[in-house]
Design an enzyme around this catalytic site. Structure first.
Site, short mmCIF file in Angstrom:
data_model
loop_
_atom_site.label_atom_id
_atom_site.label_comp_id
_atom_site.label_asym_id
_atom_site.label_seq_id
_atom_site.Cartn_x
_atom_site.Cartn_y
_atom_site.Cartn_z
N GLY A 9 29.37 36.00 48.20
CA GLY A 9 28.87 37.27 48.72
C GLY A 9 29.03 38.34 47.66
O GLY A 9 28.80 38.10 46.47
N LYS A 223 47.91 44.51 54.11
CA LYS A 223 48.21 44.77 52.70
C LYS A 223 49.68 45.13 52.49
O LYS A 223 50.30 44.67 51.53
CB LYS A 223 47.30 45.89 52.18
CG LYS A 223 45.83 45.47 52.13
CD LYS A 223 44.92 46.66 51.93
CE LYS A 223 43.46 46.25 51.84
NZ LYS A 223 42.56 47.40 51.94
#
Ligand code: NAP
Length: 340
Positions: A9, A223
């Site tokens: 992608g 994260k």
């Protein structure tokens, strides 16, 4: 070095282009020839031992929606079997993030480690769920796993800590790890409501149709879990992070904070294992605008250091793939195969 790019992608294609552009430099500087021998998307793969070129493959991928219909294409041939057959030296894993079970990235990464391939990835999903398991397995197998682009995009916070803060005591890592929410909060400071700012972010393509992942702090929680594991030696998953998003913040809250010389930011902290809105002074280094990310390292001796930069973008993120690839090549040259 024979590479497989898994996921073709935004980041996969940009990584292929940058790898091709940097191939000559890498050969001259490190004596290593990079060859992309396999590329996969969800519908199939393309395999060519002599090397797949982005200028040949990308037009096919864009025209047909898959690399499987290219000259070297194999419809439906994806998954661990692909890696087991090709046996690349390096797997660039850039499939979509999934924080329910980490798939398909997790299986690709585990298979890569099993077959003795090094891994570069920008996919936070597997590491927000199974950081220790993946890293322990890689260590046992003597392969390197680099995930710089998975946290803070182009800011390279993981690499900065690994390279520049070696030997330093990192006490906390805190900051803005989600560009979409920072964009929304920035626009709210300019006087528009949360709903209007969100719709604007969706129109601009920086927020998903279902914005929960960003606005409820899930992306930032993934994260900060990774940063806590990597830099504070924790053993946590995204589920251990206490989390509050920005959807309840009104433009009145933002205006009131501004009157007191403060701004509201969605702040993640590795020490607190939390993501929550917080008021910080307007002259604070974490007061960055728009889609920027900003991360402060609180350290014992060097004190506070803040890095600011783009947290996303296909070439911005692909540039971290290149630096991770070079990092692996350098480690191999030095004869090191342990996780840094
Ligand atoms: N874009 C950014 O700015 C950015 C920044 C930091 C981190 N990241 C992370 O980087 C990763 C890639 O992001 P992206 O923007 O490139 O995503 P993307 O554009 O959605 O590309 C993902 C690719 O993976 C393919 N894929 C899906 N399932 C697969 C499977 N089972 N086997 C092989 N390929 C499969 C998709 O194929 P189809 O297209 O055929 O479905 C697509 O080619 C994500 O984990 C993302 O969170 C992205």
């Amino acid at each position: 070095m024979r590479c497989a790019i898994i996921g073709y992608g935004n980041v996969g294609k940009a990584s292929h282009i940058l790898l091709s552009q940097k191939a000559q430099y890498i050969k001259q500087a490190y004596g290593v020839e990079i060859r992309v021998v396999a590329v996969a998307d969800i519908m199939g793969s393309a395999i060519h031992e002599k090397g797949l070129k982005p200028e040949d493959l990308i037009p096919y991928a864009e025209k047909h929606g898959t690399v499987a219909l290219s000259d070297y294409g194999l419809k439906g041939f994806i998954g661990p079997e692909l890696l087991q057959k090709v046996k690349p030296d390096l797997v660039i894993e850039v499939t979509p993030t999934n924080i329910v079970n980490g798939e398909p990235g997790l299986s690709y990464i585990m298979t890569a480690i099993d077959i003795g391939a090094h891994v570069v990835t920008t996919n936070k999903g597997p590491f927000a769920l199974k950081y220790r398991e993946i890293m322990d397995k890689a260590k046992k197998q003597g392969v390197l796993v680099k995930l710089t682009g998975a946290v803070g995009g182009a800011t390279r916070v993981l690499k900065y800590a690994e390279k520049c803060l070696a030997g330093e005591d990192i006490e906390d890592v805190r900051g803005i790890l989600n560009g979409t929410t920072n964009y929304i909060l920035t626009r709210m400071e300019e006087g528009i409501s949360f709903e209007e700012a969100l719709r604007e972010a969706q129109r601009m393509g920086i927020a998903e149709a279902d914005p929960t992942y960003d606005v409820e702090g899930i992306d930032a929680a993934c994260k900060i879990a990774i940063l806590a594991n990597a830099l504070l030696n924790e053993n946590v998953t995204v589920h251990d992070i206490s989390r509050e998003g920005i959807s309840k913040i009104t433009k009145e809250d933002v205006a009131e904070a501004l009157k007191s010389g403060e701004t509201i930011k969605l702040i993640a902290s590795a020490k607190e294992l939390s993501v929550k809105p917080a008021r910080i002074p307007v002259n604070h280094p974490l007061n960055v605008k728009g889609t920027l990310n900003a991360i402060t390292f609180q350290t014992k001796n060097a004190r506070e250091l803040t890095i600011v930069g783009p947290g996303a973008g296909r070439f911005e993120t692909a540039s971290t793939v290149i630096s991770d690839v070079i990092d692996i090549i350098e480690s191999l040259r030095r004869g090191l195969s342990e996780q840094g």
